[in-house]
Design an enzyme around this catalytic site. Structure first.
Site, PDB file in Angstrom:
ATOM      1  N   LYS A  13       0.838  -1.214   0.000  1.00 18.96           N
ATOM      2  CA  LYS A  13       0.000   0.000   0.000  1.00 18.96           C
ATOM      3  C   LYS A  13       0.873   1.265   0.000  1.00 18.96           C
ATOM      4  CE  LYS A  13      -2.211  -0.974   3.871  1.00 18.96           C
ATOM      5  NZ  LYS A  13      -1.571  -2.258   4.233  1.00 18.96           N
ATOM      6  N   ARG A 127      11.930  -6.489   4.196  1.00 24.77           N
ATOM      7  CA  ARG A 127      11.914  -5.060   4.577  1.00 24.77           C
ATOM      8  C   ARG A 127      12.780  -4.842   5.824  1.00 24.77           C
ATOM      9  NH1 ARG A 127       6.191  -2.094   5.010  1.00 24.77           N
ATOM     10  NH2 ARG A 127       5.939  -2.794   7.135  1.00 24.77           N
ATOM     11  N   ARG A 139      11.506  -1.523  11.960  1.00 25.41           N
ATOM     12  CA  ARG A 139      10.280  -1.285  12.732  1.00 25.41           C
ATOM     13  C   ARG A 139      10.071  -2.442  13.705  1.00 25.41           C
ATOM     14  NH1 ARG A 139       5.559   0.191   8.519  1.00 25.41           N
ATOM     15  NH2 ARG A 139       4.351  -0.784  10.162  1.00 25.41           N
ATOM     16  N   ARG A 150      -0.214  -8.772  13.524  1.00 25.32           N
ATOM     17  CA  ARG A 150      -0.783  -7.747  12.633  1.00 25.32           C
ATOM     18  C   ARG A 150      -1.658  -8.397  11.560  1.00 25.32           C
ATOM     19  NH1 ARG A 150       4.344  -4.855  10.591  1.00 25.32           N
ATOM     20  NH2 ARG A 150       2.923  -3.506   9.430  1.00 25.32           N
TER      21      ARG A 150
HETATM   22  P1  AMP Z   1       1.047   0.588   9.174  1.00 24.10           P
HETATM   23  O1  AMP Z   1       2.217   1.505   9.031  1.00 24.10           O
HETATM   24  O2  AMP Z   1      -0.113   1.011   8.333  1.00 24.10           O
HETATM   25  O3  AMP Z   1       1.420  -0.856   8.939  1.00 24.10           O
HETATM   26  O4  AMP Z   1       0.544   0.695  10.685  1.00 24.10           O
HETATM   27  C1  AMP Z   1       1.397   0.334  11.755  1.00 24.10           C
HETATM   28  C2  AMP Z   1       0.580   0.210  13.032  1.00 24.10           C
HETATM   29  O5  AMP Z   1      -0.031   1.460  13.329  1.00 24.10           O
HETATM   30  C3  AMP Z   1      -0.568  -0.774  12.981  1.00 24.10           C
HETATM   31  O6  AMP Z   1      -0.160  -2.101  13.213  1.00 24.10           O
HETATM   32  C4  AMP Z   1      -1.452  -0.227  14.095  1.00 24.10           C
HETATM   33  O7  AMP Z   1      -0.941  -0.546  15.367  1.00 24.10           O
HETATM   34  C5  AMP Z   1      -1.317   1.267  13.913  1.00 24.10           C
HETATM   35  N1  AMP Z   1      -2.327   1.783  12.961  1.00 24.10           N
HETATM   36  C6  AMP Z   1      -2.096   2.344  11.742  1.00 24.10           C
HETATM   37  N2  AMP Z   1      -3.240   2.703  11.143  1.00 24.10           N
HETATM   38  C7  AMP Z   1      -4.239   2.348  12.004  1.00 24.10           C
HETATM   39  C8  AMP Z   1      -5.642   2.424  11.965  1.00 24.10           C
HETATM   40  N3  AMP Z   1      -6.280   2.932  10.902  1.00 24.10           N
HETATM   41  N4  AMP Z   1      -6.342   1.958  13.034  1.00 24.10           N
HETATM   42  C9  AMP Z   1      -5.717   1.448  14.108  1.00 24.10           C
HETATM   43  N5  AMP Z   1      -4.399   1.321  14.206  1.00 24.10           N
HETATM   44  C10 AMP Z   1      -3.646   1.768  13.177  1.00 24.10           C
END
Ligand code: AMP
Length: 194
Positions: A13, A127, A139, A150
């Site tokens: 994404k 990654r 990360r 996740r």
């Molecule tokens: P991402 O970078 O999109 O993979 O997000 C990393 C982490 O941020 C996720 O595993 C969640 O803990 C938190 N997070 C990001 N976006 C959301 C969302 N829309 N709702 C809840 N938690 C989020």
């Protein structure tokens, strides 16, 4: 153009969002990036979110909804935006609906990157290894054990959004296992027709 990019962690994404930013000149709104920035800045919300993120769980709907609602009021969102990693629950999807309606706006499309789980774990390991090789900090939530959590969160809470947006006639599935360029081309082709 107002878009949502949907798909499990590691589906690409962020990569595709960056390309759409360059192509359409609209910003990428990544809730993950916003939460990580808040955590690095040491804000109260950021620190609270960090513990949840490090465990691979989802931050509360209230927090992310308010972050996004404020962000889309910024002038650079006037011509549209790409939501990356948001919404992630049905409650968040309902909040997007209410938020946009109240601002007189509507979504144009929801693009689902369709991928298979085994490939995802491989991509995340890559990654993490690349970040480490480049001397960057990886990360915490790219650790394979946290990543599994996740993925579970995705299937439990986010995957139902596929049906939600299909029912609204907004869903477009794209083969996320194709090359990065091929995925971009498929997205651009479908956006040319909406
Ligand atoms: P991402 O970078 O999109 O993979 O997000 C990393 C982490 O941020 C996720 O595993 C969640 O803990 C938190 N997070 C990001 N976006 C959301 C969302 N829309 N709702 C809840 N938690 C989020």
């Amino acid at each position: 153009m107002r878009l949502i990019l949907l798909g499990p962690p590691g589906a690409g994404k962020g990569t595709q969002a960056e390309r759409l930013v360059a192509r359409y000149g609209i910003p990428q709104l990544s809730t993950g990036d916003m939460l990580r920035a808040a955590a690095s800045a040491g804000t109260e919300v950021g620190l609270k979110a960090k513990a949840v993120m490090d465990a691979g769980e989802l931050v509360s709907d209230t927090i992310v909804n308010s972050i996004v609602s404020e962000r889309i009021d910024q002038p650079d969102c006037a011509r549209g935006f790409i939501l990356d990693g948001y919404p992630r629950t049905l409650a968040q999807a309902d909040a997007v609906d209410v938020m946009l309606k109240s601002k007189g706006l509507a979504l144009d499309a929801v693009i689902e990157l369709v991928v298979d789980d085994k490939a995802l774990v491989g991509r995340i390991i890559k990654r993490r290894d690349e970040a480490l090789a480049a001397g960057q900090e990886s990360r915490k939530d790219d650790d394979p054990v946290v990543f599994e959590e996740r993925l579970r969160e995705y299937y439990k809470k986010t995957a139902p959004l596929v049906g939600y947006y299909y029912a609204k006639g907004l869903l477009h599935g794209v083969d996320g296992m194709a090359t990065i360029d091929a995925v971009t081309a498929e997205i651009e082709a479908l956006l040319a027709n909406i």
